[in-house]
Design a protein around this motif. Structure first.
Motif, PDB file in Angstrom:
ATOM      1  N   ASP A 174       4.643   2.805  -8.375  1.00 13.05           N
ATOM      2  CA  ASP A 174       4.647   3.644  -9.157  1.00 13.05           C
ATOM      3  C   ASP A 174       3.646   4.703  -9.056  1.00 13.05           C
ATOM      4  O   ASP A 174       2.428   4.471  -9.661  1.00 13.05           O
ATOM      5  CB  ASP A 174       5.477   4.271 -10.321  1.00 13.05           C
ATOM      6  N   VAL A 175       2.629   5.760  -8.201  1.00 11.62           N
ATOM      7  CA  VAL A 175       1.943   6.181  -8.726  1.00 11.62           C
ATOM      8  C   VAL A 175       1.635   7.548  -8.592  1.00 11.62           C
ATOM      9  O   VAL A 175       2.668   8.322  -8.037  1.00 11.62           O
ATOM     10  CB  VAL A 175       0.630   6.376  -6.881  1.00 11.62           C
ATOM     11  N   ALA A 176       0.268   8.221  -9.457  1.00  5.87           N
ATOM     12  CA  ALA A 176       0.058   9.818  -9.648  1.00  5.87           C
ATOM     13  C   ALA A 176      -0.390  10.325  -8.463  1.00  5.87           C
ATOM     14  O   ALA A 176      -1.636   9.206  -9.605  1.00  5.87           O
ATOM     15  CB  ALA A 176       0.888   9.686 -10.746  1.00  5.87           C
ATOM     16  N   ILE A 177      -1.489  11.473  -8.622  1.00  9.84           N
ATOM     17  CA  ILE A 177      -2.125  12.107  -8.364  1.00  9.84           C
ATOM     18  C   ILE A 177      -2.024  12.768  -8.665  1.00  9.84           C
ATOM     19  O   ILE A 177      -1.811  13.836  -7.752  1.00  9.84           O
ATOM     20  CB  ILE A 177      -3.266  11.362  -7.438  1.00  9.84           C
ATOM     21  N   GLY A 178      -3.643  13.819  -8.903  1.00  6.97           N
ATOM     22  CA  GLY A 178      -3.605  15.976  -8.679  1.00  6.97           C
ATOM     23  C   GLY A 178      -4.628  15.821  -7.292  1.00  6.97           C
ATOM     24  O   GLY A 178      -5.302  15.356  -7.375  1.00  6.97           O
ATOM     25  N   ILE A 179      -4.214  16.604  -6.458  1.00  5.32           N
ATOM     26  CA  ILE A 179      -4.769  16.964  -5.071  1.00  5.32           C
ATOM     27  C   ILE A 179      -4.616  18.732  -5.094  1.00  5.32           C
ATOM     28  O   ILE A 179      -4.177  19.246  -5.595  1.00  5.32           O
ATOM     29  CB  ILE A 179      -4.053  16.791  -4.022  1.00  5.32           C
TER      30      ILE A 179
ATOM     31  N   PHE B 162      -3.402   3.811  -2.708  1.00  8.41           N
ATOM     32  CA  PHE B 162      -3.223   3.167  -3.485  1.00  8.41           C
ATOM     33  C   PHE B 162      -3.240   0.948  -2.790  1.00  8.41           C
ATOM     34  O   PHE B 162      -1.869   1.673  -2.176  1.00  8.41           O
ATOM     35  CB  PHE B 162      -2.247   3.692  -4.557  1.00  8.41           C
ATOM     36  N   GLU B 163      -3.621   0.364  -3.172  1.00  7.65           N
ATOM     37  CA  GLU B 163      -3.460  -0.796  -2.672  1.00  7.65           C
ATOM     38  C   GLU B 163      -2.396  -1.660  -4.317  1.00  7.65           C
ATOM     39  O   GLU B 163      -2.869  -1.038  -5.005  1.00  7.65           O
ATOM     40  CB  GLU B 163      -4.488  -1.715  -2.614  1.00  7.65           C
ATOM     41  N   LEU B 164      -1.287  -1.859  -3.585  1.00  5.61           N
ATOM     42  CA  LEU B 164      -0.874  -2.850  -4.776  1.00  5.61           C
ATOM     43  C   LEU B 164      -0.376  -4.450  -4.465  1.00  5.61           C
ATOM     44  O   LEU B 164      -0.749  -4.593  -3.559  1.00  5.61           O
ATOM     45  CB  LEU B 164       0.922  -1.668  -4.817  1.00  5.61           C
ATOM     46  N   SER B 165       0.420  -4.628  -5.141  1.00  8.31           N
ATOM     47  CA  SER B 165       0.206  -5.797  -5.880  1.00  8.31           C
ATOM     48  C   SER B 165       1.554  -6.953  -6.981  1.00  8.31           C
ATOM     49  O   SER B 165       2.059  -5.335  -6.941  1.00  8.31           O
ATOM     50  CB  SER B 165      -0.492  -7.315  -5.881  1.00  8.31           C
ATOM     51  N   PRO B 166       2.295  -7.752  -6.548  1.00  5.80           N
ATOM     52  CA  PRO B 166       3.777  -7.696  -7.227  1.00  5.80           C
ATOM     53  C   PRO B 166       3.218  -7.383  -8.883  1.00  5.80           C
ATOM     54  O   PRO B 166       3.812  -7.440  -9.207  1.00  5.80           O
ATOM     55  CB  PRO B 166       3.856  -9.476  -6.992  1.00  5.80           C
ATOM     56  N   ARG B 167       1.524  -7.925  -9.356  1.00  2.00           N
ATOM     57  CA  ARG B 167       1.217  -8.212 -10.041  1.00  2.00           C
ATOM     58  C   ARG B 167       1.292  -6.299 -11.115  1.00  2.00           C
ATOM     59  O   ARG B 167       1.270  -6.315 -12.346  1.00  2.00           O
ATOM     60  CB  ARG B 167      -0.210  -8.523 -11.204  1.00  2.00           C
ATOM     61  N   ASN B 168       0.674  -5.430 -10.432  1.00  2.00           N
ATOM     62  CA  ASN B 168       1.957  -4.122 -10.650  1.00  2.00           C
ATOM     63  C   ASN B 168       3.065  -4.038 -11.745  1.00  2.00           C
ATOM     64  O   ASN B 168       3.432  -3.306 -12.069  1.00  2.00           O
ATOM     65  CB  ASN B 168       1.660  -3.371  -9.565  1.00  2.00           C
TER      66      ASN B 168
ATOM     67  N   GLU C  93       0.691  -1.408  -0.272  1.00  2.00           N
ATOM     68  CA  GLU C  93       0.071   0.183   0.025  1.00  2.00           C
ATOM     69  C   GLU C  93       0.847   1.140  -0.121  1.00  2.00           C
ATOM     70  O   GLU C  93       1.641   0.963   0.498  1.00  2.00           O
ATOM     71  CB  GLU C  93      -1.026  -0.245   1.237  1.00  2.00           C
ATOM     72  N   ILE C  94       0.137   2.180  -0.744  1.00  2.00           N
ATOM     73  CA  ILE C  94       0.342   3.531  -0.551  1.00  2.00           C
ATOM     74  C   ILE C  94      -0.071   4.650  -0.202  1.00  2.00           C
ATOM     75  O   ILE C  94      -1.249   5.220  -0.656  1.00  2.00           O
ATOM     76  CB  ILE C  94       1.649   3.949  -1.954  1.00  2.00           C
ATOM     77  N   ALA C  95      -0.290   5.911   1.344  1.00  2.51           N
ATOM     78  CA  ALA C  95      -0.228   6.398   1.566  1.00  2.51           C
ATOM     79  C   ALA C  95      -0.217   7.374   1.257  1.00  2.51           C
ATOM     80  O   ALA C  95       0.659   8.006   1.796  1.00  2.51           O
ATOM     81  CB  ALA C  95      -1.227   5.918   2.778  1.00  2.51           C
ATOM     82  N   ILE C  96      -0.769   8.786   1.192  1.00  2.00           N
ATOM     83  CA  ILE C  96      -0.649   9.797   1.292  1.00  2.00           C
ATOM     84  C   ILE C  96      -1.436  10.320   2.360  1.00  2.00           C
ATOM     85  O   ILE C  96      -3.244  10.772   1.871  1.00  2.00           O
ATOM     86  CB  ILE C  96      -0.443  10.580  -0.669  1.00  2.00           C
ATOM     87  N   PHE C  97      -0.520  11.468   3.044  1.00  2.00           N
ATOM     88  CA  PHE C  97      -1.584  12.271   3.741  1.00  2.00           C
ATOM     89  C   PHE C  97      -1.180  13.905   3.744  1.00  2.00           C
ATOM     90  O   PHE C  97      -0.020  13.829   3.372  1.00  2.00           O
ATOM     91  CB  PHE C  97      -1.244  11.832   5.589  1.00  2.00           C
ATOM     92  N   ASN C  98      -1.604  14.811   4.814  1.00  2.00           N
ATOM     93  CA  ASN C  98      -0.847  16.111   5.012  1.00  2.00           C
ATOM     94  C   ASN C  98      -1.472  16.698   6.279  1.00  2.00           C
ATOM     95  O   ASN C  98      -2.028  16.202   7.095  1.00  2.00           O
ATOM     96  CB  ASN C  98      -1.851  16.837   3.735  1.00  2.00           C
ATOM     97  N   ASP C  99      -1.160  17.649   6.617  1.00  2.00           N
ATOM     98  CA  ASP C  99      -0.779  18.309   7.934  1.00  2.00           C
ATOM     99  C   ASP C  99      -1.965  19.597   7.208  1.00  2.00           C
ATOM    100  O   ASP C  99      -2.304  20.030   8.864  1.00  2.00           O
ATOM    101  CB  ASP C  99       0.204  18.258   8.710  1.00  2.00           C
TER     102      ASP C  99
END
Length: 107
Positions: free
Chosen positions: A67-72, A57-63, A41-47
């Motif tokens: 590497d993930v990207a998002i607009g926030i 984002f949940e990931l597995s070896p099949r990914n 898992e990859i998580a993005i947080f802010n304060d």
């Protein structure tokens, strides 16, 4: 309860953004992405935003790669944290400060 270790996570986000309405961020985690050693898992947080959880984002070896990207949206200058949970139960992170000139998320 597991400790957060620094390293393995590369958090790409501009250090200064003119407009907090759309900030592009990407996160990469060093991992072979095999069945024995991968990112779960990859998580993005802010304060600084009203909602601290930005994305998960949940990931597995099949990914094939972690590497993930998002607009926030960012309400103001604040810290962003990217964290990765590995298949061995370890947690890795990187923290960055982002300076926002024009705030978003303000009601």
């Amino acid at each position: 309860g597991a400790p957060l270790r620094e390293g393995r996570v590369t958090f790409e986000v501009p250090p200064l953004v003119d407009n907090g309405n759309l900030v592009s961020v990407s996160v990469q985690v060093q991992s072979p992405m095999t069945a024995a050693d991968h990112v779960r898992e990859i998580a993005i947080f802010n304060d600084g935003n009203p909602q601290p959880d930005v994305a998960r984002f949940e990931l597995s070896p099949r990914n094939g790669r972690a590497d993930v990207a998002i607009g926030i949206r960012l309400s103001s200058t604040q810290n962003l944290i990217a964290a990765a949970r590995m298949s061995d139960g370890s947690f890795w992170h990187q923290r960055v400060e982002v300076v926002v000139v024009l705030a978003a998320c303000i009601e």
